[in-house]
Design a protein around this motif. Sequence first.
Motif, PDB file in Angstrom:
ATOM      1  N   LEU A 133       0.830  -1.212   0.000  1.00  0.00           N
ATOM      2  CA  LEU A 133       0.000   0.000   0.000  1.00  0.00           C
ATOM      3  C   LEU A 133       0.860   1.256   0.000  1.00  0.00           C
ATOM      4  CD1 LEU A 133      -2.640  -1.128   2.655  1.00  0.00           C
ATOM      5  CD2 LEU A 133      -2.986  -0.905   0.185  1.00  0.00           C
ATOM      6  N   VAL A 150      -7.544   9.783  -3.923  1.00  0.00           N
ATOM      7  CA  VAL A 150      -7.705   8.333  -3.942  1.00  0.00           C
ATOM      8  C   VAL A 150      -9.163   8.037  -3.602  1.00  0.00           C
ATOM      9  CG1 VAL A 150      -7.071   6.204  -2.752  1.00  0.00           C
ATOM     10  CG2 VAL A 150      -5.306   7.902  -3.274  1.00  0.00           C
ATOM     11  N   VAL A 185     -11.893   5.474  -2.139  1.00  0.00           N
ATOM     12  CA  VAL A 185     -11.929   4.326  -1.227  1.00  0.00           C
ATOM     13  C   VAL A 185     -13.365   3.909  -0.959  1.00  0.00           C
ATOM     14  CG1 VAL A 185      -9.736   4.879  -0.047  1.00  0.00           C
ATOM     15  CG2 VAL A 185     -11.882   5.852   0.823  1.00  0.00           C
ATOM     16  N   THR A 195     -13.458   1.856   4.951  1.00  0.00           N
ATOM     17  CA  THR A 195     -12.326   1.114   4.380  1.00  0.00           C
ATOM     18  C   THR A 195     -11.292   0.760   5.458  1.00  0.00           C
ATOM     19  OG1 THR A 195     -10.717   1.097   2.545  1.00  0.00           O
ATOM     20  CG2 THR A 195     -10.942   3.163   3.751  1.00  0.00           C
ATOM     21  N   ALA A 219      -4.864   1.268   5.325  1.00  0.00           N
ATOM     22  CA  ALA A 219      -4.726   1.872   3.996  1.00  0.00           C
ATOM     23  C   ALA A 219      -4.840   3.388   4.104  1.00  0.00           C
ATOM     24  CB  ALA A 219      -5.790   1.321   3.043  1.00  0.00           C
ATOM     25  N   PHE A 242      -1.840   5.857   2.871  1.00  0.00           N
ATOM     26  CA  PHE A 242      -2.057   6.885   1.844  1.00  0.00           C
ATOM     27  C   PHE A 242      -1.884   8.290   2.431  1.00  0.00           C
ATOM     28  CE2 PHE A 242      -5.196   3.662  -0.225  1.00  0.00           C
ATOM     29  CZ  PHE A 242      -4.127   2.865  -0.604  1.00  0.00           C
ATOM     30  N   TYR A 277      -9.103   2.149  -4.299  1.00  0.00           N
ATOM     31  CA  TYR A 277      -8.644   1.076  -3.425  1.00  0.00           C
ATOM     32  C   TYR A 277      -9.845   0.314  -2.887  1.00  0.00           C
ATOM     33  CZ  TYR A 277      -7.044  -1.233   0.806  1.00  0.00           C
ATOM     34  OH  TYR A 277      -6.796  -2.170   1.776  1.00  0.00           O
ATOM     35  N   VAL A 287      -6.961  -0.836  -7.258  1.00  0.00           N
ATOM     36  CA  VAL A 287      -6.041  -1.500  -6.339  1.00  0.00           C
ATOM     37  C   VAL A 287      -6.862  -2.495  -5.521  1.00  0.00           C
ATOM     38  CG1 VAL A 287      -4.463  -1.228  -4.403  1.00  0.00           C
ATOM     39  CG2 VAL A 287      -4.458   0.458  -6.265  1.00  0.00           C
ATOM     40  N   GLU A 288      -6.648  -3.770  -5.823  1.00  0.00           N
ATOM     41  CA  GLU A 288      -7.442  -4.856  -5.237  1.00  0.00           C
ATOM     42  C   GLU A 288      -6.627  -5.502  -4.116  1.00  0.00           C
ATOM     43  OE1 GLU A 288      -7.805  -8.291  -7.828  1.00  0.00           O
ATOM     44  OE2 GLU A 288      -9.698  -8.883  -6.862  1.00  0.00           O
ATOM     45  N   ASP A 289      -7.060  -5.307  -2.896  1.00  0.00           N
ATOM     46  CA  ASP A 289      -6.349  -5.841  -1.737  1.00  0.00           C
ATOM     47  C   ASP A 289      -7.074  -7.119  -1.295  1.00  0.00           C
ATOM     48  OD1 ASP A 289      -4.658  -6.067   0.422  1.00  0.00           O
ATOM     49  OD2 ASP A 289      -5.429  -4.329   1.497  1.00  0.00           O
TER      50      ASP A 289
END
Lengths: 386, 386
Positions: B102, B116, B118, B122, B126, B130, B165, B198-200
């Motif tokens: 991240l 970003v 989110v 979230t 993260a 960020f 994200y 952005v796939e967590d």
Amino acid sequence: MKYANWMKNVGEGFIGEMLRAAQNPEMISFAGGLPALELFPTHELQDAFQKVFEEQGSSALQYSQTAGYPKLREWLASQHQRNERLARIQEVIITTGSQQGLSLLAQTFLDPGDTVFVETPTYLGAIQAFEGFRANFQMIPCDVEGIIPSELERALQHTTPKFLYLIPNYQNPTGKVMGLERRKELLKVAQKYDLLLVEDNPYGELRYEGESIPHLVELGEHVVYLGTFSKVLAPGLRVGYVLADEDIIMHLEQTKEGVDLHSNNLTQRAVYQYLKQDLLPDHIQKLRQVYDVRRKAMVEAIHTYLGEQIEMVVPSGGLFLWGKLSGVQDSFDYVEDMIKQNVLYVPGALFYADGRVSNEMRLNYSCSTPEVIEEGIKRLAKGLRK
Amino acid sequence: MKYANWMKNVGEGFIGEMLRAAQNPEMISFAGGLPALELFPTHELQDAFQKVFEEQGSSALQYSQTAGYPKLREWLASQHQRNERLARIQEVIITTGSQQGLSLLAQTFLDPGDTVFVETPTYLGAIQAFEGFRANFQMIPCDVEGIIPSELERALQHTTPKFLYLIPNYQNPTGKVMGLERRKELLKVAQKYDLLLVEDNPYGELRYEGESIPHLVELGEHVVYLGTFSKVLAPGLRVGYVLADEDIIMHLEQTKEGVDLHSNNLTQRAVYQYLKQDLLPDHIQKLRQVYDVRRKAMVEAIHTYLGEQIEMVVPSGGLFLWGKLSGVQDSFDYVEDMIKQNVLYVPGALFYADGRVSNEMRLNYSCSTPEVIEEGIKRLAKGLRK
């Protein structure tokens, strides 16, 4: 999709490229800062990992504290004097190698466009770490002992940097040492201008001549000290630390929480397990003996095969020899030829924050035997004749 | 001496504080994201480290490549489909846990003030990562499957973020799952607006109900996928990875070089040693069974002791249960009382990038036995009655 602006300023990942090129078995690399693999205390470290598994089991594999394994922090604190007392655990944070210490400091202190003062030349990994946070660099003139205090003072009259980064012991790349009096003068200037000093000391224990000199962090205030086990134990473990005022450590901890939560828990415990057996002092003695032989081998080979072609600074410690090529303008011009000769060095330009042209080169002597060093210098000489 | 401006925006290091408080042996912590220590494959990992020491010796302790141990990268590539082919080693970089992934993404993509997108809410780690790069956050409205594509499209008409994200599987903190159709709709919007996703996916393997759903990175372009061994193996080892287009990986590598040079070499080799014995699938089965029992125990205890006081989302996987308190405005108000009761949770507000007041709480069920879970929920009920 668009990357951040600073990415454009980053070079081609020269450290990484050298690490890759160095993996060619035919290559003699004087480019890396690699400690000698055959000297690693591998069996002792293996035992240390085993013991941690046996005695601490799963708890060594769980999430842990951002600032690091408390017993390791305590041990490190006990190794450092601060104003006539021992350092405290709250003044220590464990980092993923010293490189992370540099990056955390940059993230914690720098706003975009802030200025950082550095030595001329300086460690290229520090330039990379600080560039990642959009630093402006100002290179402070140096003499044979490093930063010249009067030059620093002159610079401070015009610019207020966030910190001055320096390597007082066996500087990277030049191998220079800052003497005690110079350290005191520097601290006086720093105090007068409320300047934060970042003292990086990866090589201090690798002393082949002369006496140990107290660290800046032991002599004065407002010093951030970076230490590491990469050069005295093993770099692949990525265990370094920062010693500084408690308030700075708390801020670094806050930054580190977002950056990687904490460093490898198991490894920190294993390093502590190794350290508490008091094996390190003897190991360092061994490193000194072997590296000293290699240092002398390189100096001799340069005399023999390069003669007047290179003007070198003979280092009294550390891993590097710094040489200036005669009759050459840019040492970058020979990189390709040298790769063909299967020998690597780092061109001097990479150590100047302004990327100036340089006829210098950094040669590492720690990870090659005297025979290999001789062969490598022969290849260098051959490459230079092209 | 002055810290960087963004430091002011950072909270009090809540994750770190919870990790510390959780070390009180009387404390029942539902606050962390700790996997169950007693389920770690500690003996197998011990054997793996031993074997690396025996077979690879000192080379496992040397500096290594920034992108990671090649065999581990290869193994990870072989686990992922990309557009009907297997992923390639050049599409993988090893990170010091997913948290570093991240942070590297933020450093590589964000200029100060960049936006970003989110989920609402979230993962707080993260947000921290960020924030360290001065992100502006825009929270995209979510329903029971996460990001609502029409809401995303509306937001994209006004704002161009650097990336979105999201955690499609067993989202942190809500436990929600994004279904296959929703994933496809999301990818369609992303493609239309050239939006990087952005796939967590730290929890995807911890599935207690339903079928596995393909990852976004397997379904479309412009997806950066973050994986980790923290939840399926052991978090203290700090081994995560990023899978993405080769150009993105090269940029992340450049960033990582300045940040920590590379992740722990020995540990990467030991993790690969473990993986190549194909022990992981059975281990994951075991985790699923035990965590499922704990999940059910928490759901039952909440029914029994909290009843109408909490409205919960029953998760079908992952580590967390998300609950909304009835008749309460701010779940932060109870933190102190709960610490007195020796029970910890994370107040909902921390998962909202705008820090809004929330009557929600995140409860972790993976690291406590059913008996401890029952006792902890009793304590929660007692604390809420105060």
